[in-house]
Design an enzyme around this catalytic site. Sequence first.
Site, short mmCIF file in Angstrom:
data_model
loop_
_atom_site.label_atom_id
_atom_site.label_comp_id
_atom_site.label_asym_id
_atom_site.label_seq_id
_atom_site.Cartn_x
_atom_site.Cartn_y
_atom_site.Cartn_z
N ASP A 195 27.26 63.12 50.16
CA ASP A 195 28.06 62.07 49.55
C ASP A 195 29.54 62.47 49.58
O ASP A 195 29.96 63.34 48.81
CB ASP A 195 27.59 61.87 48.10
N ASP A 196 30.32 61.88 50.48
CA ASP A 196 31.76 62.14 50.60
C ASP A 196 32.05 63.50 51.22
O ASP A 196 32.91 64.25 50.73
CB ASP A 196 32.47 62.06 49.24
N CYS A 241 30.51 54.33 49.77
CA CYS A 241 29.14 54.84 49.64
C CYS A 241 28.06 53.79 49.92
O CYS A 241 27.27 53.92 50.85
CB CYS A 241 28.92 55.42 48.25
#
Length: 486
Positions: free
Chosen positions: A42-43, A82
Amino acid sequence: MVKYISFFFLLFLSCSDVNKSNSVVIVQDTSIPPNIILFVADDHGTDALGSYGNPIIKTPNLDKLASNGVRFTNAYCTSASCAASRSVILSGLYGHATGSYGHVHDYHHFSTYNEVKSLSNRLSEAGYVTARIGKYHVAPESVYKFDEVLKANPRNTVEMANVSSGILNSDKPFFLYFCTDDPHRGQPFSPEPWDTPNSFGNKAQGYDDVNQVIYAPDDVLVPEFLPDTKQTREEIAQYYQSVSRIDQGFGKLMSHLKSSGKMDNTIIFYISDNGMAFPGAKTTVYEPGIKLPCIIKDPKSSKKGIVNQSRISWVDLAPTILDMADVDYDTKDFHGKSFKGILHQEEASEWQTIYASHTFHEITMYYPMRVIIDGDYKLIWNIAYPLDYPFASDLWAASTWQAIYRNDEKYFGKRTVADYMQRPEFELYNVSKDPSETNNLTHQNEYKAILESLKLKLKTFQINTKDPWLIMWDHDTSLQGSGVNL
């Protein structure tokens, strides 16, 4: 459909001498469908992996995956947000065509159209047992359905790996969708005092079974799109620590996979949903936001350590996985296409063009952008260019940004703050000569033909993918729905 084929042959009966015992040879040819692990951080940008050239960060397990598989250097998400990105990963369709315009949770409430058929649903129908663990962030559940939902702390990837061990021992071929919360920024997004670095999910007491890897702010590498300030370095140090936690969990998952005896029949993907959670990357369509790590290990291939420079997109992932799993599908069901055939090449000349499509992040962040990268050139169309560029709530509160904003600094990295906040309608860059995307070629006469060619290709892409924002070129109402034309 997944093909299960078993052939047994009884051959070579020795009969030259009837008194001799019969000799029987049994030959078995079994085709077993491969298991699939899709590991999504995530990221996480390419800036924070050893195998992508960072000598400071410690990611030995992911680096080992790269040395044993294929590392793509031109892999792109389609939206640096996201939920929107994850919908593309699992559907093989651009978010503007599925209603997946932005965040799913809370008041944002964007959701994929019910008729979309996702990767997990297709694999389940083909005989796979499907399981997910960690961040979900897509809707509705009927479209993105999994047979099993595993529970663990999504900030502790070692715990996630331990909980996933059961699915690795499944009697059926499995598809494991393994999604961490790391290295996303952690709560609180608005710290007191303002210059406190975000934790990126790190805790002073650490996590069970995880060895904390601490980085000194003076040692980190500051990407050129960010300001090299005390605040930036402190936040990058926290970001690195979160990435190293991912790496440990990935290593633990590989240990469980090896123990299951299925390492040699499991295809492994490591990707991220979008770039690092810093202004100038996440939520933008600049390279740090959409150009991401992609490492794939296919156990059936003897080639190792391949560096593939072909341009691929997350819209290509679903058809590629189905192709590698030998699951039938209609190519017309996807906007992307399978790159299985070029997986182990260093570069495929026909894989040089990709598109990106961003509309929202949070619901208050309306700023549609459409992008084409074709060869050396990249065109960004900022459809809402008269508006100030909107900030994600966590990026606005970041001490990295606040240090610039509160001190009324002129520059944010290599861009002026004014240029960051107010974008032109079109941005044209030669990404081979200008990877930092700071020299806009739009108004230079010698690039007029390239600009017009890319505009035409972008329009064609929007037509082919039924993009409602096509009307913003000339306000044609044909895609507005029947209500407009009555």
